[in-house]
Design an enzyme around this catalytic site. Structure first.
Site, short mmCIF file in Angstrom:
data_model
loop_
_atom_site.label_atom_id
_atom_site.label_comp_id
_atom_site.label_asym_id
_atom_site.label_seq_id
_atom_site.Cartn_x
_atom_site.Cartn_y
_atom_site.Cartn_z
N CYS A 72 -34.53 -3.39 30.79
CA CYS A 72 -35.57 -2.91 30.67
C CYS A 72 -35.76 -2.14 32.25
CB CYS A 72 -37.34 -3.35 30.53
SG CYS A 72 -37.36 -4.87 29.22
N ARG B 141 -39.99 -1.41 28.30
CA ARG B 141 -39.20 -2.60 27.74
C ARG B 141 -37.83 -2.09 27.26
NH1 ARG B 141 -41.11 -6.54 23.30
NH2 ARG B 141 -39.46 -8.66 24.01
N LEU B 142 -36.93 -2.49 26.72
CA LEU B 142 -35.80 -2.79 25.83
C LEU B 142 -36.43 -4.03 24.84
CD1 LEU B 142 -33.95 -1.05 24.14
CD2 LEU B 142 -32.63 -2.52 26.07
N VAL C 215 -35.03 -6.63 23.18
CA VAL C 215 -34.13 -7.45 22.98
C VAL C 215 -34.31 -9.48 22.24
CG1 VAL C 215 -31.97 -8.29 23.58
CG2 VAL C 215 -32.80 -6.67 24.19
N ASP D 130 -37.79 -14.42 27.17
CA ASP D 130 -37.13 -15.82 28.42
C ASP D 130 -38.01 -14.85 29.35
OD1 ASP D 130 -36.65 -12.80 28.16
OD2 ASP D 130 -34.69 -13.61 28.60
N SER E 191 -19.20 -6.75 27.96
CA SER E 191 -17.87 -6.07 27.81
C SER E 191 -17.35 -6.98 28.54
CB SER E 191 -18.42 -5.07 28.67
OG SER E 191 -18.09 -4.23 29.67
N GLY E 192 -16.51 -6.07 29.49
CA GLY E 192 -15.47 -7.31 30.22
C GLY E 192 -14.95 -7.48 31.32
#
Length: 616
Positions: A2, A50-51, A53, A103, A380-381
């Site tokens: 977000c 807000r995104l 998830v 969360d 992702s790494g």
């Protein structure tokens, strides 16, 4: 993920400033395309984009905690808490009752239960602000590794804050100025903690809490890397790393929206993808979805350079086949990297000239834009190279004695030197070498060491610490800005603080026990990887070698020079620029051959677009 925003003013009635607060919040629309909210009281205005998830229907923000009709605290939160289920159960045992499955509510209730002590319990990536209505004070918190950004601007009577500089700059009271130190930060790869380039603006340092009261602003460190004796055997160490990685990846797979993995064919991203596939299979889910990026014609025309000895595509295909991934390769055309609309989108996402890494910025933006069509969350790494010793400079004898940042030594240094075309008098005034020396010594002074630790082990601890606290942040910033520009949440398993603490304290002799880079990571994940990945030498994110891209940069710089009024011109040496533009274009263009073009072009675009005043 977000975007957050806020304004605290203890001498002003912010209920009269809703229009400005709304404008600040709307700058975060790309970070949070799904919903928005603004909460305003006399001395506090809190915004959120807000995104969605987790808990798509619940979890709206700003989130307010109340009791008997009285508001207690207001939270604006960005990020993910990976242990929120355990914390929720613990809070429930203390009598807290929850209205959502998010969360976010766990963070809010956790603050009511533990106050600032909440931060010691969190496992995740996060940046948030809590306005404590009862005490009339603001608490700003950033995660331990700095995965999520958080900026603030102290004012005479309070503070402004936001996920990105643009949020703060949207307030008309904030000047857009940069001084000599701001220029130094942009022209050298030192990444000073807390420095935000814009004069008067700051970043919340990773692992820190900033508290704002009527009496003023205070900062407190709640986490930092510590030196601890490592007593585990090699076998136990490899086993512990594997256990941690499996737990970390499994936790980070939790999502109520489509999730994928970003795959480069290197050890780091392949390990994450393979462990994700293993975890999904154990749950009866899958296959793992993965994405990679390459350039049209790259496979046929690839030429090894000092950083990349092999192309990614064959290794990507090996891993995808090995784990039966639902894989998609995103092919980019080098001309797209020069598209003015793409470069404008990149600049608008960064709020600063994205001078380092050149074409990797638009390349990442285009990759993430394509990924976002099929996924909302990606693994992702990042951080594996810094943590396990993957970069070439970890293994360069020169670095052992060089009194500078490892990435600025002889071999890698030219990749980060964008100053050849700048005016000599300006460079003399800025004294970038002196600024670099001071920054390096400040950074070295922060490195924790064991009592009696000397020689190679002490030096490699220093190099590891420099990479984890100074270099890594540039990569995390890049990944955050380019992903959030299209509303894609990127999670970074190797930034889990438990793994970082453990591996940081393993001896260098153990990190290189097989005579190679990233020995421990290779040993911990070998059984889930094809042999081609296990034996592959480290290669960074792909970069175009198309000479047409460099020609486009040259043409654009020629236009800037011929305009006669571009804001960058007073900072450049006209003779050097003319000489540069007349040199022949090599058959294969690389980052190192064009960094001197990228830096002035991005800096000019930034000065022009953001109307920045330079104070020298």
């Amino acid at each position: 993920m977000c975007g957050i925003a806020g304004w605290i003013d203890f001498e002003r009635d912010l209920r009269l400033e809703r229009t400005t607060m709304q404008a600040m919040t709307e700058t975060m629309a790309c970070r949070g395309p799904d919903d928005e909210g603004v909460w305003i009281d006399s001395h506090a205005a809190i915004g959120h984009r807000r995104l969605s998830v987790i808990d798509l229907e619940g979890g709206r923000q700003p989130m307010v905690a109340d009791e008997d009709g009285r508001e207690l605290a207001v939270l604006t939160f960005s990020g993910e808490i990976y242990n929120y289920r355990e914390l929720r159960a613990e809070l429930a045992s203390h009598g807290h009752r929850f209205r959502t499955q998010s969360d976010t509510e766990v963070v809010l209730r956790g603050y009511l239960q533990w106050g600032e002590g909440l931060v010691d319990k969190l496992n995740g990536m996060y940046a948030f602000g809590i306005w404590d209505v009862r005490r009339e004070e603001l608490v700003l918190v950033r995660d331990r590794m700095g995965v999520k950004p958080l900026y603030y601007y102290p004012t005479a009577n309070g503070v402004l804050f936001g996920s990105e500089p643009k949020t703060i700059l949207a307030n008309p009271a904030i000047p857009r100025r940069v001084n000599a130190n701001g220029l130094r930060e942009m022209l050298d790869m030192v990444k000073t903690p807390e420095h935000a380039v814009f004069t008067g603006m700051h970043e919340v340092r990773p692992g820190h809490v900033v508290r704002v009261r009527r009496e003023g602003l205070t900062k407190r460190r709640y986490w930092a890397l510590e030196a601890r004796e490592h007593t585990d055997s090699l076998e136990k160490t490899v086993h512990t790393i594997r256990e941690l990685l499996e737990d970390i990846v499994t936790r980070q797979l939790i999502s109520d929206v489509p999730l994928c993995s970003l795959l480069s064919g290197g050890l780091d991203s392949s390990a994450v993808t393979a462990l994700a596939a293993k975890a999904l299979a154990a749950e009866g889910a899958g296959p793992v979805r993965s994405f990679s990026v390459d350039f049209v014609g790259a496979a046929e025309n690839f030429i090894p350079d000092p950083l990349r000895s092999t192309p990614d595509a064959p290794f990507v295909r090996d891993l995808a086949q090995h784990v039966a991934a639902d894989h998609k390769e995103i092919l980019l055309n080098s001309d797209d990297l020069s598209d003015p609309a793409v470069r404008a989108a990149v600049l608008g996402a960064t709020d600063l000239p994205p001078v380092w890494y050149g074409d990797l910025w638009p390349s990442l933006y285009l990759l993430f834009r394509a990924v976002r069509e099929r996924s909302t969350v990606a693994l992702s790494g990042e951080s594996a190279d810094e943590l396990f010793g993957g970069y070439s400079w970890f293994h360069d004898p020169e670095v052992l004695t060089a009194e500078t940042f490892p990435w600025l030594t002889t071999t890698p240094g030219p990749f980060y030197d964008g100053t050849p075309l700048f005016d000599g008098a300006l460079l003399k005034t800025l004294d970038i070498p002196g600024y670099r020396r001071a920054s390096y010594h400040d950074a070295i002074a922060e490195v924790p060491v064991l009592a009696g630790e000397t020689g190679l082990e002490k030096r490699m601890r220093e190099i590891s610490h420099l990479n984890l606290t100074r270099f890594l942040n540039t990569l995390l910033d890049r990944k955050d800005r380019m992903s959030m520009a299209v509303g894609l949440e990127v999670r970074v398993p190797f930034c889990d603080h438990r793994l970082v603490e453990y591996v940081f304290n393993t001896p260098w002799s153990m990190k290189t026990f097989d005579g190679r880079e990233k020995s421990l990571l290779r040993a911990a994940t070998r059984d889930v990887l094809p042999e081609s990945i296990v034996s592959r030498v480290k290669a960074p994110y792909p970069s175009t070698q198309d000479s047409g891209y460099e020609k486009n940069l040259r043409d654009r710089l020629a236009e800037v020079v011929s305009s006669g009024d571009a804001p960058i011109l007073p900072l450049l040496d006209a003779d050097r620029v003319r000489d540069r533009l007349t040199r022949p274009v090599s058959t294969a263009s690389t980052q190192i051959t064009r960094i001197d073009l990228e830096v002035p072009l991005w800096l000019n675009a930034w000065l022009d677009s953001y109307k920045v005043t330079v104070d020298m």
